[in-house]
Write a protein that holds these residues in place. Structure first.
Motif, PDB file in Angstrom:
ATOM      1  N   ALA A  26     -15.543   2.552  -3.468  1.00 14.63           N
ATOM      2  CA  ALA A  26     -15.328   2.139  -2.073  1.00 14.63           C
ATOM      3  C   ALA A  26     -14.068   1.284  -1.946  1.00 14.63           C
ATOM      4  O   ALA A  26     -13.446   1.238  -0.886  1.00 14.63           O
ATOM      5  CB  ALA A  26     -16.542   1.379  -1.559  1.00 14.63           C
ATOM      6  N   PHE A  27     -13.697   0.568  -3.013  1.00 14.78           N
ATOM      7  CA  PHE A  27     -12.467  -0.232  -3.000  1.00 14.78           C
ATOM      8  C   PHE A  27     -11.296   0.531  -3.634  1.00 14.78           C
ATOM      9  O   PHE A  27     -10.264  -0.070  -3.952  1.00 14.78           O
ATOM     10  CB  PHE A  27     -12.675  -1.545  -3.765  1.00 14.78           C
ATOM     11  N   GLY A  28     -11.457   1.817  -3.860  1.00 15.08           N
ATOM     12  CA  GLY A  28     -10.390   2.597  -4.469  1.00 15.08           C
ATOM     13  C   GLY A  28     -10.415   2.488  -5.984  1.00 15.08           C
ATOM     14  O   GLY A  28     -11.419   2.055  -6.582  1.00 15.08           O
ATOM     15  N   ALA A  53       0.818  -1.217   0.000  1.00  8.93           N
ATOM     16  CA  ALA A  53       0.000   0.000   0.000  1.00  8.93           C
ATOM     17  C   ALA A  53       0.854   1.271   0.000  1.00  8.93           C
ATOM     18  O   ALA A  53       0.387   2.328  -0.425  1.00  8.93           O
ATOM     19  CB  ALA A  53      -0.928  -0.020   1.211  1.00  8.93           C
ATOM     20  N   ARG A 103       2.491  -7.230  -5.834  1.00 10.98           N
ATOM     21  CA  ARG A 103       1.044  -7.432  -5.877  1.00 10.98           C
ATOM     22  C   ARG A 103       0.625  -8.599  -6.764  1.00 10.98           C
ATOM     23  O   ARG A 103      -0.310  -9.329  -6.456  1.00 10.98           O
ATOM     24  CB  ARG A 103       0.378  -6.131  -6.358  1.00 10.98           C
ATOM     25  N   HIS A 117       5.681  -2.042  -6.679  1.00 13.80           N
ATOM     26  CA  HIS A 117       4.346  -2.381  -6.177  1.00 13.80           C
ATOM     27  C   HIS A 117       3.750  -3.558  -6.954  1.00 13.80           C
ATOM     28  O   HIS A 117       3.246  -4.518  -6.370  1.00 13.80           O
ATOM     29  CB  HIS A 117       3.434  -1.140  -6.281  1.00 13.80           C
ATOM     30  N   ARG A 133      -2.359  10.832  -0.873  1.00 14.35           N
ATOM     31  CA  ARG A 133      -1.220  10.754  -1.787  1.00 14.35           C
ATOM     32  C   ARG A 133      -0.416  12.041  -1.624  1.00 14.35           C
ATOM     33  O   ARG A 133      -0.937  13.025  -1.097  1.00 14.35           O
ATOM     34  CB  ARG A 133      -1.693  10.655  -3.265  1.00 14.35           C
ATOM     35  N   HIS A 186      -3.676   0.563  -6.783  1.00 11.70           N
ATOM     36  CA  HIS A 186      -3.834   0.096  -5.396  1.00 11.70           C
ATOM     37  C   HIS A 186      -5.259  -0.378  -5.108  1.00 11.70           C
ATOM     38  O   HIS A 186      -5.599  -0.605  -3.939  1.00 11.70           O
ATOM     39  CB  HIS A 186      -3.438   1.200  -4.410  1.00 11.70           C
ATOM     40  N   CYS A 238      -8.332  -2.210  -4.092  1.00  8.82           N
ATOM     41  CA  CYS A 238      -8.284  -3.179  -2.994  1.00  8.82           C
ATOM     42  C   CYS A 238      -8.050  -4.619  -3.470  1.00  8.82           C
ATOM     43  O   CYS A 238      -8.847  -5.185  -4.205  1.00  8.82           O
ATOM     44  CB  CYS A 238      -9.589  -3.116  -2.208  1.00  8.82           C
ATOM     45  N   LEU A 250      -2.655  -6.668   5.220  1.00  9.47           N
ATOM     46  CA  LEU A 250      -3.757  -7.543   4.791  1.00  9.47           C
ATOM     47  C   LEU A 250      -4.772  -7.709   5.923  1.00  9.47           C
ATOM     48  O   LEU A 250      -5.986  -7.642   5.701  1.00  9.47           O
ATOM     49  CB  LEU A 250      -3.213  -8.911   4.362  1.00  9.47           C
ATOM     50  N   GLY A 254      -6.521  -4.316   6.450  1.00  7.43           N
ATOM     51  CA  GLY A 254      -7.407  -4.035   5.313  1.00  7.43           C
ATOM     52  C   GLY A 254      -8.729  -4.759   5.451  1.00  7.43           C
ATOM     53  O   GLY A 254      -9.793  -4.205   5.165  1.00  7.43           O
ATOM     54  N   THR A 294     -12.630  -2.684   7.729  1.00  9.34           N
ATOM     55  CA  THR A 294     -13.556  -2.150   6.728  1.00  9.34           C
ATOM     56  C   THR A 294     -14.826  -2.994   6.597  1.00  9.34           C
ATOM     57  O   THR A 294     -15.936  -2.472   6.656  1.00  9.34           O
ATOM     58  CB  THR A 294     -12.864  -2.139   5.356  1.00  9.34           C
TER      59      THR A 294
HETATM   60  C1  HEM Z   1     -15.495  -3.814   2.510  1.00  6.47           C
HETATM   61  C2  HEM Z   1     -14.237  -4.171   2.627  1.00  6.47           C
HETATM   62  C3  HEM Z   1     -13.062  -3.370   2.122  1.00  6.47           C
HETATM   63  C4  HEM Z   1     -12.962  -2.050   1.728  1.00  6.47           C
HETATM   64  C5  HEM Z   1     -14.063  -1.000   1.674  1.00  6.47           C
HETATM   65  C6  HEM Z   1     -11.577  -1.819   1.340  1.00  6.47           C
HETATM   66  C7  HEM Z   1     -11.076  -0.622   0.829  1.00  6.47           C
HETATM   67  C8  HEM Z   1      -9.824  -0.458   0.260  1.00  6.47           C
HETATM   68  C9  HEM Z   1      -9.372   0.686  -0.489  1.00  6.47           C
HETATM   69  C10 HEM Z   1     -10.201   1.938  -0.761  1.00  6.47           C
HETATM   70  C11 HEM Z   1      -8.084   0.451  -0.896  1.00  6.47           C
HETATM   71  C12 HEM Z   1      -7.205   1.379  -1.757  1.00  6.47           C
HETATM   72  C13 HEM Z   1      -6.057   2.025  -0.986  1.00  6.47           C
HETATM   73  C14 HEM Z   1      -5.296   3.082  -1.765  1.00  6.47           C
HETATM   74  O1  HEM Z   1      -5.709   3.484  -2.844  1.00  6.47           O
HETATM   75  O2  HEM Z   1      -4.251   3.527  -1.268  1.00  6.47           O
HETATM   76  C15 HEM Z   1      -7.711  -0.845  -0.382  1.00  6.47           C
HETATM   77  C16 HEM Z   1      -6.467  -1.436  -0.557  1.00  6.47           C
HETATM   78  C17 HEM Z   1      -6.107  -2.598   0.090  1.00  6.47           C
HETATM   79  N1  HEM Z   1      -6.934  -3.470   0.764  1.00  6.47           N
HETATM   80 FE1  HEM Z   1      -8.925  -3.286   1.058  1.00  6.47          FE
HETATM   81  N2  HEM Z   1     -10.872  -2.978   1.539  1.00  6.47           N
HETATM   82  C18 HEM Z   1     -11.734  -3.958   1.995  1.00  6.47           C
HETATM   83  C19 HEM Z   1     -11.440  -5.271   2.262  1.00  6.47           C
HETATM   84  C20 HEM Z   1     -10.167  -5.806   2.263  1.00  6.47           C
HETATM   85  C21 HEM Z   1      -9.827  -7.171   2.598  1.00  6.47           C
HETATM   86  C22 HEM Z   1     -10.845  -8.295   2.912  1.00  6.47           C
HETATM   87  C23 HEM Z   1      -8.458  -7.259   2.542  1.00  6.47           C
HETATM   88  C24 HEM Z   1      -7.569  -8.449   2.809  1.00  6.47           C
HETATM   89  C25 HEM Z   1      -7.764  -9.640   2.348  1.00  6.47           C
HETATM   90  C26 HEM Z   1      -7.954  -5.952   2.131  1.00  6.47           C
HETATM   91  C27 HEM Z   1      -6.621  -5.624   1.957  1.00  6.47           C
HETATM   92  C28 HEM Z   1      -6.170  -4.507   1.254  1.00  6.47           C
HETATM   93  C29 HEM Z   1      -4.774  -4.274   0.887  1.00  6.47           C
HETATM   94  C30 HEM Z   1      -3.579  -5.168   1.246  1.00  6.47           C
HETATM   95  C31 HEM Z   1      -4.739  -3.093   0.148  1.00  6.47           C
HETATM   96  C32 HEM Z   1      -3.517  -2.436  -0.516  1.00  6.47           C
HETATM   97  C33 HEM Z   1      -3.484  -2.864  -1.983  1.00  6.47           C
HETATM   98  C34 HEM Z   1      -2.369  -2.232  -2.792  1.00  6.47           C
HETATM   99  O3  HEM Z   1      -1.723  -1.296  -2.329  1.00  6.47           O
HETATM  100  O4  HEM Z   1      -2.168  -2.691  -3.923  1.00  6.47           O
HETATM  101  N3  HEM Z   1      -9.006  -5.110   1.972  1.00  6.47           N
HETATM  102  N4  HEM Z   1      -8.788  -1.383   0.302  1.00  6.47           N
END
Ligand code: HEM
Length: 421
Positions: free
Chosen positions: A352-354, A96, A107, A103, A302, A358, A360, A247, A250, A254
């Motif tokens: 919501a997941f970005g 992240a 990833r 990255h 950022r 990056h 999610c 991980l 994350g 959320t």
């Molecule tokens: C409703 C559930 C979730 C939401 C809303 C959410 C949201 C997000 C968002 C917005 C980002 C982007 C971060 C960025 O742009 O800097 C992100 C990245 C990430 N999330 Fe989630 N997340 C969720 C569930 C999970 C789960 C279940 C995991 C683990 C298995 C996880 C692990 C990660 C990781 C490791 C990153 C960094 C990815 C990267 O930098 O490539 N998240 N998440």
């Protein structure tokens, strides 16, 4: 965080807006502020009392632009406002906080491990966890879905990472301490001490966990991190530990809020829940609408890599920008009728997941778990009823609920179904 429909005219003094203050998300309401910013100052500078400042990005297109383009906006110095102005010690080690191309090298192997396809075989196990979660509904008593939901992700990430079940409650608490150190319910000492203690204990926990394994096993996600290669080399010990932390965090901080906030929306919009009962095929789109509605990850940050202009505003090299996902997901230029909770919303390109590199990595897992959960809810619950005030988390990073007491009127035969599970 309260979810309201801002009333026009918006009487908001832009100079008084404080999106940094965690109390805003515990007892206040950011929605009128975000709407005023989208209308009048979509790129808005906020200076803190100590002189540090950041730009708030509140429109959907700008949010996507900032999150997508690492050549202009880096993650490498940290991505959360709580460390505004300090370089993130995880820089270049944790996905992240690392820019491409390093990255991507980290990833890509992990993405395969966390893909929808490879997680499919875990569905029966996750369904069992869902049944266990919903079991208290059987007796019709008041049930705090926010508190119960907080333990839900640990049950699937704990098994995915091969962590002993006895450790799960402490790990859940530590991850909440890490994202809401100002919330008295989770404090262990001052805010600073809480944050430090949570980091220390989590890093020590994962460091021991990695040391305990000799690299010959190939059973779970931690084994995978130990054995995988990024750019032709295995990850170093600290890189493995940082990514375990990320991980777990994350997932834990959320997913529960997507659950509780969606149930809260069902209570406030009973017609939408009835729509779902009549057409259970709408569960996947209801899950997406719940994610947009809740936007559990409230912001990501950022830093500008060079001097540039964003929507006509000059940003200097090194300036921090906070992208407010909850605001982007209510942008009237991207979502028709954005303050309407609509379980059939299509298209629904929420962030919501970005967005971008990056995006999610846990999204497939979160989607599987949320879909299984709401499929089961629709099978057993006729209607939800609020049984007390919703209590919001004090955090500028995670928009969430700590408490949401509810009771459920069950569908015919559901009590037996829940008891037999
Ligand atoms: C409703 C559930 C979730 C939401 C809303 C959410 C949201 C997000 C968002 C917005 C980002 C982007 C971060 C960025 O742009 O800097 C992100 C990245 C990430 N999330 Fe989630 N997340 C969720 C569930 C999970 C789960 C279940 C995991 C683990 C298995 C996880 C692990 C990660 C990781 C490791 C990153 C960094 C990815 C990267 O930098 O490539 N998240 N998440």
């Amino acid at each position: 965080m309260k979810i309201s429909v801002p009333r026009e005219p918006l009487e908001v003094d832009l100079d008084a807006i404080d999106l940094f203050d965690p109390e805003l998300y515990a007892s206040g309401d950011p929605h009128p502020l975000w709407k005023a910013l989208r209308q009048r100052a979509p790129i808005h500078r906020q200076t803190l009392r100590d002189g540090r400042f950041f730009w708030s990005v509140t429109k959907y297109d700008d949010a996507n632009d900032v999150l997508r383009d690492h050549t202009r906006f880096t993650s490498q110095r940290g991505t959360l406002l709580c460390i505004l102005g300090q370089d993130d010690p995880a820089s270049g080690k944790m996905m992240a906080a690392t820019d491409p191309p390093r990255h991507g090298a980290m990833r890509e192997p992990l993405m395969k491990m966390l893909s929808h396809r490879s997680l499919n075989e875990r569905k029966p196990q996750i369904r069992r966890i869902v049944h266990r979660l919903l079991a208290p509904l059987a007796d019709g008593a008041t049930w705090d879905i926010a508190e119960a939901g907080a333990n839900f992700p640990m049950a699937f990430t704990g098994t995915l990472m091969g962590l002993p079940e006895a450790d799960w409650p402490r790990l859940t608490r530590l991850t909440t301490m890490a994202i809401a150190p100002d919330d008295s319910e989770f404090q262990e000492g001052s805010s600073r001490a809480t944050l430090a203690a949570s980091h220390h204990e989590l890093f020590e926990y994962f460091s021991d966990e990695v040391h305990r394994r000799d690299g010959s096993r190939d059973r779970d996600l931690i084994d995978f991190l130990i054995r995988m290669e990024a750019g032709g080399e295995r990850l170093r010990h600290d890189e493995i530990v940082y990514n375990c932390y990320s991980l777990l965090l994350g997932a834990n901080v959320t997913t529960p809020h997507a659950i509780a906030t969606t149930v809260q929306a069902f209570i406030e919009h009973p017609g939408e829940y009835r729509r779902l009962l009549e057409r259970p095929a709408l569960v996947p789109s209801a899950v997406e609408e719940g994610l947009r509605w809740a936007s559990p990850a409230n912001h990501f940050m950022r830093y500008a890599v060079r001097d540039l202009t964003l929507r006509g505003v000059s940003i200097q090299r090194g300036d921090a920008l906070a992208v407010w996902l909850g605001s982007a997901n209510r942008d009237e230029d991207a979502f028709p009728d954005p303050y309407r909770f609509d379980v059939g919303r299509t298209p629904n390109r929420h962030i919501a997941f970005g967005f971008g590199p990056h995006y999610c990595i846990g999204a497939p897992l979160a989607r599987i778990a949320l879909n299984l959960l709401f499929e089961e809810i629709v099978r057993v619950v006729e209607a939800f009823e609020g049984r007390g005030p919703a209590v919001h988390l004090k955090s500028n990073f995670v928009a969430g609920l700590k408490h949401l007491p509810v009771a459920a009127r069950l569908r015919a035969g559901a009590a037996e179904l829940l008891e037999s599970a």
